[in-house]
Every structure is written in C-alpha cells, then in structure tokens.
Design a protein around this motif. Sequence first.
Motif, mmCIF file in Angstrom:
data_model
loop_
_atom_site.group_PDB
_atom_site.id
_atom_site.type_symbol
_atom_site.label_atom_id
_atom_site.label_comp_id
_atom_site.label_asym_id
_atom_site.label_seq_id
_atom_site.Cartn_x
_atom_site.Cartn_y
_atom_site.Cartn_z
ATOM 1 N N LEU A 78 0.853 -1.181 0.000
ATOM 2 C CA LEU A 78 0.000 0.000 0.000
ATOM 3 C C LEU A 78 0.894 1.237 0.000
ATOM 4 O O LEU A 78 1.791 1.361 0.822
ATOM 5 N N ASP A 98 -0.861 -2.483 -4.530
ATOM 6 C CA ASP A 98 -2.180 -3.071 -4.365
ATOM 7 C C ASP A 98 -3.208 -2.037 -3.978
ATOM 8 O O ASP A 98 -4.390 -2.228 -4.151
ATOM 9 N N ASP A 99 -2.737 -0.935 -3.428
ATOM 10 C CA ASP A 99 -3.666 0.072 -2.946
ATOM 11 C C ASP A 99 -2.864 1.322 -2.592
ATOM 12 O O ASP A 99 -1.647 1.299 -2.579
ATOM 13 N N CYS A 101 -3.135 5.135 -0.009
ATOM 14 C CA CYS A 101 -3.872 6.035 0.871
ATOM 15 C C CYS A 101 -3.287 7.423 0.748
ATOM 16 O O CYS A 101 -2.074 7.598 0.656
ATOM 17 N N ARG A 113 -7.905 -1.238 5.058
ATOM 18 C CA ARG A 113 -7.360 -1.557 3.728
ATOM 19 C C ARG A 113 -6.517 -2.838 3.782
ATOM 20 O O ARG A 113 -6.601 -3.693 2.913
ATOM 21 N N VAL A 117 -7.233 -6.349 1.750
ATOM 22 C CA VAL A 117 -6.303 -7.002 0.806
ATOM 23 C C VAL A 117 -6.083 -8.462 1.213
ATOM 24 O O VAL A 117 -6.141 -9.368 0.384
ATOM 25 N N HIS A 197 -7.766 -4.371 -8.491
ATOM 26 C CA HIS A 197 -8.639 -3.218 -8.782
ATOM 27 C C HIS A 197 -8.955 -3.217 -10.262
ATOM 28 O O HIS A 197 -8.488 -2.359 -10.994
#
Length: 240
Positions: A78, A98-99, A101, A113, A117, A197
Amino acid sequence: MTTKQILYVEDDAAIVMPLKYALEREGWQVTWVSQGQLALAETQSRTFDFIILDVGLPDIDGFEVCKQLRQYCHTPLLFLTARDDEIDRIVGLEIGADDYCHKPFSAREIISRIKSVWRRMQLSQNAVSATSPENASLEIVQELEAVWQCLPERLQILYFGEALQLTRYEYGLLKFLIDHPTQVFSRQQLMDHVWEHPDHSLDRTVDTHIKSLRAKLKKVRSELEPIQTHRGFGYSLELK
Ligand code: CA
C-alpha cells in the motif's frame, strides 16, 4: 497462527508513531525503516505479510523501491502519498501497488485496507483451489505437470523445471491459466480474476502482461507458445 509481519517505510517519525502503535494493537509486528535502500535490504532478507510504503523518501523514492522489490517480492503493498499526481502514477503505471492512501490518513482506514487485501487474497486462493485441476481429465493433469509446477506458497512457477522470475500480475495470470488449461478467457475475465482493482485497469494492461510473460517463457523454450491468442476474444493456455 503466526504473527503478521508488516514492513513500514516512512522517514517522518511523527507520522510513523501513531500508525505503528495502531498496527501493533491489532496484534501485528511492525518493522519500521526510514529509507528506500533499507526497505530493499529488509525485503531481501526476510518475508513480510504486508508493506506500507511512503512515496517521498530521502534516498530513493517509493516508486523506485516498489519497482525494484517487485522483481523478487510479491508481498501486498500500500502506497502512502501526499500528492494527487502521485496517485495518477500509481494507478497509471501499474507499478505493482495493491492500494494507496492519501495523506493525511487515519490509522483505522489503513488497517481496514490491509484487512481487505488479505481477505481478497484468501478468497482468490480458495476460488483457485476449488476449480483446479481435479475437474480436468487425468491426461490433461499429467501433461500439465510435465511442463508446469506451481509453488503457491512461494508464489513461484517452474516451467520445464526452470523457475520463472515473474512480477505479481504475471504470476497471477499464469497461475490462473494453468489452473484452467485450454479454457479461453476474455481480457475482462482475466482482469476480474487476477487484478485487485479491475476497475482501475485497462484492457491493454492484460495484453502488456501477457506480452512480457511470453517473452519470459520464450527464454526457456523458444520454440513453444503455450499462451494462445484468440482474436477478438482473449487468451488460453494450451498444452502443446
Ligand atoms: Ca516521507
């Protein structure tokens, strides 16, 4: 159950402390490093369950850290970012995050989050083991095993006994195709199964990854083309 290990890469100690404390309260063990090089050293020497990576680091930026560590490490990651243009890069370049913030963030948001995941990983593992290869015929399984060996616990695939150096999505794509031999999948289907995503990704993302995957397979067996293109539809993994 072993304690979840989290690597947290951030140079600003004032930001680190509250989040580190909150993560530890979840029962997770947090290793904090303040530089990109140290993050690479940590990930080379041991395995983590999750990586939180700040984009702005004093030595090498988070994008470069991510790019380098994705060569050997598939741990979910992340990004923490302070700027909108950085988000465009994370989403647009497919650098293996993966992500992300946006700063400022709340610890609760980050924790949710991370949990989501992990939950998705668990779900996709269950889905793959439910569909694969028991329902394929014995002949297909034997032919597959002669060529491919999957080591899911190491996120590794051997092709004719040779370990492939795959990125996260290359691994996901190939594993999915091996688990469903000879079935044709559209780009959208592959994306839905492999990407975390899918809505942020483009169709041509699948093509790009298939292309790099094929190049890696060619290095092992230049005369073979196990991944077949079905024009106007998608791809399949063929046995011969
Ligand atoms: Ca920073």
